[in-house]
Write an enzyme that holds these catalytic residues in place. Structure first.
Site, PDB file in Angstrom:
ATOM      1  CB  THR A  59     -12.621   4.465  22.233  1.00 38.99           C
ATOM      2  OG1 THR A  59     -11.290   4.182  22.630  1.00 38.99           O
ATOM      3  CG2 THR A  59     -12.697   4.567  20.723  1.00 38.99           C
ATOM      4  CB  ALA A 119      -3.135   4.548  15.028  1.00 44.21           C
ATOM      5  NE  ARG A 177     -16.095   5.748   7.421  1.00 39.92           N
ATOM      6  CZ  ARG A 177     -15.652   5.481   8.652  1.00 39.92           C
ATOM      7  NH1 ARG A 177     -16.030   4.379   9.275  1.00 39.92           N
ATOM      8  NH2 ARG A 177     -14.839   6.320   9.260  1.00 39.92           N
ATOM      9  NE  ARG A 220     -12.301  -0.730  12.821  1.00 43.65           N
ATOM     10  CZ  ARG A 220     -12.594   0.572  12.806  1.00 43.65           C
ATOM     11  NH1 ARG A 220     -13.442   1.064  11.914  1.00 43.65           N
ATOM     12  NH2 ARG A 220     -12.035   1.384  13.684  1.00 43.65           N
ATOM     13  CG  LEU A 245     -15.856   1.682  16.423  1.00 42.43           C
ATOM     14  CD1 LEU A 245     -16.253   1.173  17.813  1.00 42.43           C
ATOM     15  CD2 LEU A 245     -14.339   1.731  16.297  1.00 42.43           C
ATOM     16  CB  CYS A 275      -1.915 -26.391  -3.945  1.00 43.33           C
ATOM     17  SG  CYS A 275      -3.158 -25.127  -3.644  1.00 43.33           S
ATOM     18  CD  GLU A 323      -0.116 -23.422  -2.582  1.00 41.58           C
ATOM     19  OE1 GLU A 323      -1.097 -22.649  -2.410  1.00 41.58           O
ATOM     20  OE2 GLU A 323       0.257 -24.236  -1.716  1.00 41.58           O
ATOM     21  CB  CYS A 341      -3.554 -28.048   0.749  1.00 45.20           C
ATOM     22  SG  CYS A 341      -4.299 -27.481  -0.793  1.00 45.20           S
TER      23      CYS A 341
HETATM   24 ZN    ZN Z   1      -3.798 -25.343  -1.449  1.00 44.83          ZN
END
Ligand code: ZN
Ligand code: ZN
Lengths: 327, 327
Positions: free
Chosen positions: A213, A176, A224, A201, A221, A109, A52, A100
Site C-alpha cells: 500500500t 473499500a 484530515r 483513524r 494515512l 444517567c 441519555e 450508568c
Molecule cells: Zn451514563
C-alpha cells in the site's frame, strides 16, 4: 411500538460505532408523556455527554429554545436538574444499554432520569460492567418502571467492539471495493465514507498497513477529513522502514510513532489494505468494515472466500457500508 | 421533525415498490393530535386500500381493538367514516403523494381526511395525474392545512417507476451478485430477497430472459415463493423455442404465454439474467434492481462498466438490495 423506538435508538448509536472508543456506542430515544418523539440521540465521543444526557439536552432545547444550555457535560447535567420545570414529567426513554449509575467523567444517567420524573425506561442490554452497572435497580428504587431486553440481540451486536477492546484487543479490517468487488486503489469511496474512516483513524490506537500500500499509493494515512489526530502506524513489510521513500507523506506527520510490530498497549487496531493484506490477516480480525461504491466496473475483483454476517449496514451518499463478523 | 416522519412514510412505501403496479408506491404516517405515531403504512397492492386508508385503519384498530373492521376497501372507508368517534380530531398525516380526490376503485382519500377532522396534511409530491389530482385543494377548502414539498426529491424518486409505466413501458433489470461481484448462478440471494423478486414477478406483464439462462439453470421462473401468478415470458435467443428441452420446468407452467419478442401491450417488463444479458440490454433499462449477498468468494466478477445512482437501498436478511438508475 417499543421495538420501533429501540430500533431508532440502535440506528443512531451505530452511526457513532467505533467513534466512542474507549466507551461503548449507546443510543437513546426520548418520548414525552403523550409519546411524542422529543429526541433521538447517541453517545458521540468519549468525554462528551452520554447518550441519555445528549438526548435529554436536545429535547430541552426543543421545548425551551429560549434557554441556552452549558456545553460541558457536568455543568449541563446540573443545569438541567435545576431548570427542567417538570418538562419531562411522565416521559419515556429507550436506551440501548442500561443507564450508568456511577459518577464517571459525567454524572450518572440513572439519577438524571429519576430527578426529571421519567415514568418508564426501556432498555435493550443489561450492563455487566462492574463499575457502571446497577442503573436499572436504582431507577426501580426511585419508582421508575424499567423493562429490559427490548431488541436485546441487536443491542448486544452494537456492544461487540466495546466488549472486545475493554477486555483486550479489538481488530477491525477496513476494505473499500466497487459494487463489482474490485479494489479501486487509493480513492474508492466517496467523501462521506472517507470522512467516517478518518474519524475512526482519529480515535484508534494504531493503524496497520502493508508495504505494498505504501509503495503503490504513497498515502498520508492521517485524519484530515475530520481535522483529527493522525494515528500511530504499524507497517508490516518484508522490507526495513528505512528502505521506503521517506518523502511519502505518511512519514512527514509530526509526533507520529511508526512501529514495525504491534505494540501490546494498542487496544483498538484498524487494518487497512487490499486483497493480499485481507488474505493474510482475515483470520485474526474481530470485525470487518467494508465500504462499497455503486459502480460496476471492468476490473478484477477481490477473490478471497469469506462468509460475512452483517451486524449493521447503512449508506453514506451513494456508498453502502457494512460492519461484519466472519461466519 | 416533518422530514423525519416523511422519511418513515417514504421508507415504508419503498418496501412495496413495483408491487403496487399499475398504481404508484405511496406511504403514509399518521400522528395523533399530541404527535404520537399511530401508523406507518403504505399502499401494498393494486385493489387494496390506498396508503392513507391503510394507515388510518391500522390506527383505528390500535385505538379501538375491540371493534372489528370490514376488509374490503370501500366498506372499510364507509365504516371508518361512520364509527370514528372523533379519534382522529386534530391528527396529522404525512403522505408521499398528494391524496387522491376521485372515486376510483376506492373512495377519495382527501375526503376521508376531512371527514375524520384531520388538522394538517404534509405532502411530498403534488399529483399531476389528471384524474386523481386536486386533493390538496379539496383539503384546504375543507379547512385542513396542507404543506407540499416535504422531501420532494425523495418523493419524486419513489414515483419514477409509476411515471414510466403510466406513460408507456417500464423496464427493470434484476441482477443478483455476491459481495465480490460474481453472479453465483441459480440461487445467489437469500429467501427474503427471492421472495421479493417473486412478488415482482407476480405483478409484471412480462419476464424477459436469455437462452443461456434457460439452458444452464433450467429454471421454473414462477412466483411460488409468494404463491403468485407465474409471469408470461419472453425468451430472447438465437435459437428457436422448439430447440429448448421442453422438460425444463418453465415450459410446464399452465396458461403461460411465451413470446420470442416483446409484445407492445407489456408495460412493466423485468429482465433477469447474468453478465452477458446485462451487457446487451443495460442501455435500454429504466432501473436496475440489484441484490447483493454478504459473501466474498473466489469467483470471477461481472466486469461491465456501469455507474449507478441508488434511488433506494435496503436489507433483506443478510442481503443488500438497491434500486438504481444508470448515471
Ligand atoms: Zn451514563
Ligand atoms: Zn387515495
Amino acid at each position: 411500538m417499543k421495538e420501533f423506538y429501540m430500533q431508532l435508538a440502535l440506528n443512531e448509536a451505530w452511526k457513532y460505532q467505533f467513534l466512542t472508543y474507549p466507551n461503548p456506542a449507546v443510543g437513546c430515544v426520548i418520548l414525552d408523556k403523550n409519546e411524542k418523539i422529543l429526541a433521538i440521540k447517541a453517545h458521540e465521543k468519549a468525554g462528551l455527554a452520554h447518550a441519555e444526557l445528549n438526548a435529554i439536552s436536545y429535547a430541552f432545547k426543543k421545548l425551551k429554545p429560549e434557554i441556552s444550555l452549558p456545553k460541558e457535560a457536568n455543568a449541563l447535567h446540573d443545569f438541567i436538574c435545576k431548570n427542567h420545570q417538570n418538562m419531562f414529567k411522565g416521559a419515556i426513554a429507550f436506551v440501548t444499554l442500561e443507564p450508568c449509575s456511577h459518577q464517571g467523567k459525567t454524572p450518572p444517567c440513572a439519577k438524571l432520569f429519576s430527578e426529571l420524573g421519567f415514568k418508564k425506561i426501556f432498555i435493550s442490554v443489561k450492563d455487566e460492567n462492574d463499575i457502571a452497572k446497577g442503573g436499572g435497580d436504582f431507577l426501580r428504587k426511585h419508582g421508575i418502571e424499567v423493562e429490559f431486553g427490548i431488541l436485546e440481540k441487536e443491542g448486544k451486536d452494537l456492544l461487540k467492539p466495546f466488549l472486545k477492546w475493554q477486555k483486550g484487543q479489538f481488530k477491525l479490517f477496513k476494505l473499500a471495493i466497487s459494487m463489482s468487488g474490485s479494489p479501486l486503489g487509493k480513492i474508492v469511496s466517496n467523501e462521506l465514507s472517507r470522512t467516517y474512516a478518518h474519524k475512526i483513524r482519529s480515535v484508534i490506537d494504531l493503524l496497520v498497513v502493508g508495504g505494498e500500500t505504501i509503495r503503490i499509493d504513497k498515502p498520508t494515512l492521517d485524519a484530515r477529513l475530520c481535522q483529527g489526530k493522525a494515528p500511530d502506524l504499524c507497517i508490516l513489510s518484508r522490507n526495513k522502514l528505512e528502505s521506503f521513500d521517506q518523502n511519502i507523506p505518511l512519514f512527514k506527520i509530526p509526533n507520529r510513532n511508526i512501529y514495525t510490530e504491534i505494540p501490546e498497549k494498542a487496544k483498538f487496531i484498524m487494518y487497512e489494505g487490499g486483497e493480499n493484506f485481507l488474505k493474510n490477516f482475515k483470520n485474526e480480525m474481530d470485525l470487518f468494515l467494508i465500504f462499497q461504491s455503486s459502480i460496476l466496473n471492468n476490473k478484477k475483483n477481490v477473490t478471497i472466500p469469506l462468509n460475512l454476517k452483517p451486524l449493521y449496514k447503512n449508506f453514506l451518499g451513494s456508498d453502502t457500508y457494512g460492519i461484519y463478523e466472519s461466519e
